[in-house]
Scaffold this motif. Structure first.
Motif, PDB file in Angstrom:
ATOM      1  N   PHE A 193      59.473  34.163 -21.455  1.00 42.93           N
ATOM      2  CA  PHE A 193      59.146  34.031 -20.049  1.00 42.93           C
ATOM      3  C   PHE A 193      59.593  35.320 -19.362  1.00 42.93           C
ATOM      4  O   PHE A 193      60.701  35.787 -19.618  1.00 42.93           O
ATOM      5  N   GLY A 194      58.787  35.859 -18.476  1.00 43.86           N
ATOM      6  CA  GLY A 194      59.265  36.991 -17.699  1.00 43.86           C
ATOM      7  C   GLY A 194      58.411  38.229 -17.826  1.00 43.86           C
ATOM      8  O   GLY A 194      57.277  38.201 -18.313  1.00 43.86           O
ATOM      9  N   ASP A 195      58.972  39.337 -17.380  1.00 43.48           N
ATOM     10  CA  ASP A 195      58.293  40.622 -17.304  1.00 43.48           C
ATOM     11  C   ASP A 195      58.403  41.344 -18.648  1.00 43.48           C
ATOM     12  O   ASP A 195      59.480  41.425 -19.231  1.00 43.48           O
ATOM     13  N   GLU A 196      57.277  41.909 -19.129  1.00 47.74           N
ATOM     14  CA  GLU A 196      57.289  42.584 -20.436  1.00 47.74           C
ATOM     15  C   GLU A 196      58.161  43.837 -20.432  1.00 47.74           C
ATOM     16  O   GLU A 196      58.547  44.327 -21.492  1.00 47.74           O
ATOM     17  N   ARG A 197      58.537  44.330 -19.248  1.00 52.10           N
ATOM     18  CA  ARG A 197      59.392  45.513 -19.200  1.00 52.10           C
ATOM     19  C   ARG A 197      60.834  45.227 -19.615  1.00 52.10           C
ATOM     20  O   ARG A 197      61.657  46.148 -19.715  1.00 52.10           O
ATOM     21  N   VAL A 198      61.140  43.961 -19.863  1.00 55.19           N
ATOM     22  CA  VAL A 198      62.452  43.658 -20.440  1.00 55.19           C
ATOM     23  C   VAL A 198      62.599  44.357 -21.793  1.00 55.19           C
ATOM     24  O   VAL A 198      63.712  44.662 -22.227  1.00 55.19           O
ATOM     25  N   VAL A 199      61.466  44.635 -22.471  1.00 55.83           N
ATOM     26  CA  VAL A 199      61.503  45.367 -23.742  1.00 55.83           C
ATOM     27  C   VAL A 199      62.134  46.739 -23.540  1.00 55.83           C
ATOM     28  O   VAL A 199      62.935  47.201 -24.370  1.00 55.83           O
ATOM     29  N   ASP A 200      61.793  47.410 -22.435  1.00 51.55           N
ATOM     30  CA  ASP A 200      62.355  48.731 -22.170  1.00 51.55           C
ATOM     31  C   ASP A 200      63.873  48.676 -22.063  1.00 51.55           C
ATOM     32  O   ASP A 200      64.575  49.576 -22.533  1.00 51.55           O
ATOM     33  N   THR A 201      64.370  47.615 -21.439  1.00 54.99           N
ATOM     34  CA  THR A 201      65.820  47.449 -21.294  1.00 54.99           C
ATOM     35  C   THR A 201      66.488  47.339 -22.653  1.00 54.99           C
ATOM     36  O   THR A 201      67.513  47.985 -22.915  1.00 54.99           O
ATOM     37  N   HIS A 202      65.920  46.534 -23.545  1.00 58.23           N
ATOM     38  CA  HIS A 202      66.527  46.351 -24.865  1.00 58.23           C
ATOM     39  C   HIS A 202      66.396  47.617 -25.720  1.00 58.23           C
ATOM     40  O   HIS A 202      67.292  47.916 -26.517  1.00 58.23           O
ATOM     41  N   ILE A 203      65.320  48.355 -25.550  1.00 56.97           N
ATOM     42  CA  ILE A 203      65.180  49.626 -26.255  1.00 56.97           C
ATOM     43  C   ILE A 203      66.271  50.595 -25.804  1.00 56.97           C
ATOM     44  O   ILE A 203      66.911  51.270 -26.626  1.00 56.97           O
ATOM     45  N   ARG A 204      66.511  50.672 -24.495  1.00 57.00           N
ATOM     46  CA  ARG A 204      67.555  51.566 -23.992  1.00 57.00           C
ATOM     47  C   ARG A 204      68.927  51.178 -24.533  1.00 57.00           C
ATOM     48  O   ARG A 204      69.718  52.037 -24.932  1.00 57.00           O
ATOM     49  N   ARG A 205      69.222  49.884 -24.553  1.00 56.86           N
ATOM     50  CA  ARG A 205      70.515  49.421 -25.049  1.00 56.86           C
ATOM     51  C   ARG A 205      70.654  49.705 -26.546  1.00 56.86           C
ATOM     52  O   ARG A 205      71.725  50.082 -27.034  1.00 56.86           O
ATOM     53  N   LEU A 206      69.560  49.521 -27.297  1.00 59.66           N
ATOM     54  CA  LEU A 206      69.594  49.789 -28.734  1.00 59.66           C
ATOM     55  C   LEU A 206      69.793  51.280 -28.994  1.00 59.66           C
ATOM     56  O   LEU A 206      70.570  51.666 -29.877  1.00 59.66           O
ATOM     57  N   ARG A 207      69.114  52.112 -28.231  1.00 59.81           N
ATOM     58  CA  ARG A 207      69.270  53.561 -28.408  1.00 59.81           C
ATOM     59  C   ARG A 207      70.718  54.001 -28.206  1.00 59.81           C
ATOM     60  O   ARG A 207      71.213  54.885 -28.906  1.00 59.81           O
ATOM     61  N   LYS A 208      71.399  53.411 -27.241  1.00 59.25           N
ATOM     62  CA  LYS A 208      72.784  53.789 -26.985  1.00 59.25           C
ATOM     63  C   LYS A 208      73.677  53.512 -28.189  1.00 59.25           C
ATOM     64  O   LYS A 208      74.710  54.154 -28.364  1.00 59.25           O
ATOM     65  N   LYS A 209      73.267  52.562 -29.027  1.00 59.63           N
ATOM     66  CA  LYS A 209      74.087  52.178 -30.172  1.00 59.63           C
ATOM     67  C   LYS A 209      73.690  52.889 -31.463  1.00 59.63           C
ATOM     68  O   LYS A 209      74.510  53.004 -32.371  1.00 59.63           O
ATOM     69  N   VAL A 210      72.440  53.337 -31.555  1.00 56.15           N
ATOM     70  CA  VAL A 210      71.984  53.887 -32.844  1.00 56.15           C
ATOM     71  C   VAL A 210      71.662  55.375 -32.790  1.00 56.15           C
ATOM     72  O   VAL A 210      71.584  56.028 -33.833  1.00 56.15           O
ATOM     73  N   GLU A 211      71.470  55.922 -31.606  1.00 59.34           N
ATOM     74  CA  GLU A 211      71.083  57.327 -31.494  1.00 59.34           C
ATOM     75  C   GLU A 211      72.308  58.218 -31.292  1.00 59.34           C
ATOM     76  O   GLU A 211      73.215  57.868 -30.543  1.00 59.34           O
ATOM     77  N   PRO A 212      72.343  59.391 -31.929  1.00 54.57           N
ATOM     78  CA  PRO A 212      73.407  60.355 -31.635  1.00 54.57           C
ATOM     79  C   PRO A 212      73.395  60.778 -30.168  1.00 54.57           C
ATOM     80  O   PRO A 212      74.430  60.991 -29.559  1.00 54.57           O
ATOM     81  N   ASP A 213      72.181  60.903 -29.605  1.00 54.55           N
ATOM     82  CA  ASP A 213      72.005  61.246 -28.199  1.00 54.55           C
ATOM     83  C   ASP A 213      70.909  60.353 -27.640  1.00 54.55           C
ATOM     84  O   ASP A 213      69.723  60.593 -27.867  1.00 54.55           O
ATOM     85  N   ALA A 214      71.323  59.309 -26.905  1.00 55.14           N
ATOM     86  CA  ALA A 214      70.354  58.326 -26.422  1.00 55.14           C
ATOM     87  C   ALA A 214      69.333  58.937 -25.473  1.00 55.14           C
ATOM     88  O   ALA A 214      68.204  58.442 -25.357  1.00 55.14           O
ATOM     89  N   ALA A 215      69.721  60.006 -24.774  1.00 58.46           N
ATOM     90  CA  ALA A 215      68.794  60.645 -23.839  1.00 58.46           C
ATOM     91  C   ALA A 215      67.708  61.442 -24.558  1.00 58.46           C
ATOM     92  O   ALA A 215      66.642  61.710 -23.987  1.00 58.46           O
ATOM     93  N   ASN A 216      67.980  61.830 -25.803  1.00 57.25           N
ATOM     94  CA  ASN A 216      67.005  62.559 -26.628  1.00 57.25           C
ATOM     95  C   ASN A 216      66.909  61.877 -27.984  1.00 57.25           C
ATOM     96  O   ASN A 216      67.451  62.383 -28.986  1.00 57.25           O
ATOM     97  N   PRO A 217      66.257  60.723 -28.047  1.00 59.89           N
ATOM     98  CA  PRO A 217      66.268  59.909 -29.266  1.00 59.89           C
ATOM     99  C   PRO A 217      65.623  60.599 -30.463  1.00 59.89           C
ATOM    100  O   PRO A 217      64.571  61.235 -30.345  1.00 59.89           O
TER     101      PRO A 217
END
Length: 233
Positions: A193-217
């Motif tokens: 239920f809800g807005d499909e842009r919630v995917v963007d939020t989870h992608i950002r959170r995942l990047r912070k945990k798996v990327e050396p530099d989340a701003a430049n994945p």
């Protein structure tokens, strides 16, 4: 299942509590943001129903602070508010909320959304196997993920169930471009239920945990106008 209700209007808070307790959930009510943060750390609820407009700290700030506490349980958050404009929904989801429900709401819809969120943690991987790339190893049986950026050095990744499943989905099909709709269908199915842009939020959170530099994945890349893809050359 423990649910924390953060709502400053007594009638609405009591309605939510009675509705969910009839469904077998254990509920606790807080009236303001500061007390809610303290209760969150002590109770470690499975889900938080969080009003946007609160005394002390508003719901956006409460949500942001909860998502920053990576060392304790990461709950689902259902944002509850009388403000239904699109920009409010986007801001709420961008701070880490999983879903958004606008007042006035029906008790039946509230229960449906709560159950849909909680069912996400019960989803099992479709196959029992190990997924491995140059830098990542995922044990789908044990829900363990690790990353190695230096030779013979691996570090565990502290991922929520949804983050683990999102990473596993993308690693299983390296190079495939996933649209938001496809990821929603894969991870939530008819429970969403809800807005499909919630995917963007989870992608950002995942990047912070798996990327050396989340701003430049380096691994989870954006394909402009389409969606996301995983690469690990």
């Amino acid at each position: 299942m423990n649910i924390l209700i953060v709502e400053d209007e007594p009638e609405i808070a009591t309605l939510i509590q009675k509705t969910l307790e009839r469904e077998g959930f254990s509920c606790h009510i807080d009236r303001d943001g500061l007390n809610a943060l303290e209760t969150f750390q002590n109770l470690q609820p499975d889900l938080i129903i969080l009003d946007l407009m609160l005394p002390g700290l508003d719901g956006l700030e409460v949500c942001t602070r909860i998502r920053q506490k990576s060392n304790i349980k990461d709950p689902y958050i259902l944002m509850l508010t009388a403000r239904g404009e699109e920009i409010d929904r986007v801001i709420g989801l961008s701070t880490g909320a999983d879903d958004y429900l606008v007042k006035p709401f029906s008790p039946r819809e509230l229960v449906a959304r709560v159950r849909a969120l909680l069912r996400r943690s019960l989803r099992q991987s479709e196959q029992s196997q190990i997924l491995q790339t140059q830098h990542f190893t995922l044990d789908l049986d044990k829900h363990i993920a690790s990353r190695s950026l230096e030779e013979d050095t691996a570090e565990p990744l502290d991922l929520t169930t949804l983050e683990f499943n999102l990473l596993a989905t993308m690693i299983a099909s390296p190079g495939r471009v996933w649209s938001r709709t496809q990821l929603i269908d894969k991870l939530w199915g008819n429970d969403f239920f809800g807005d499909e842009r919630v995917v963007d939020t989870h992608i950002r959170r995942l990047r912070k945990k798996v990327e050396p530099d989340a701003a430049n994945p380096s691994f989870i890349k954006t394909v402009v106008g389409v969606g996301y893809k995983f690469e690990d050359s």
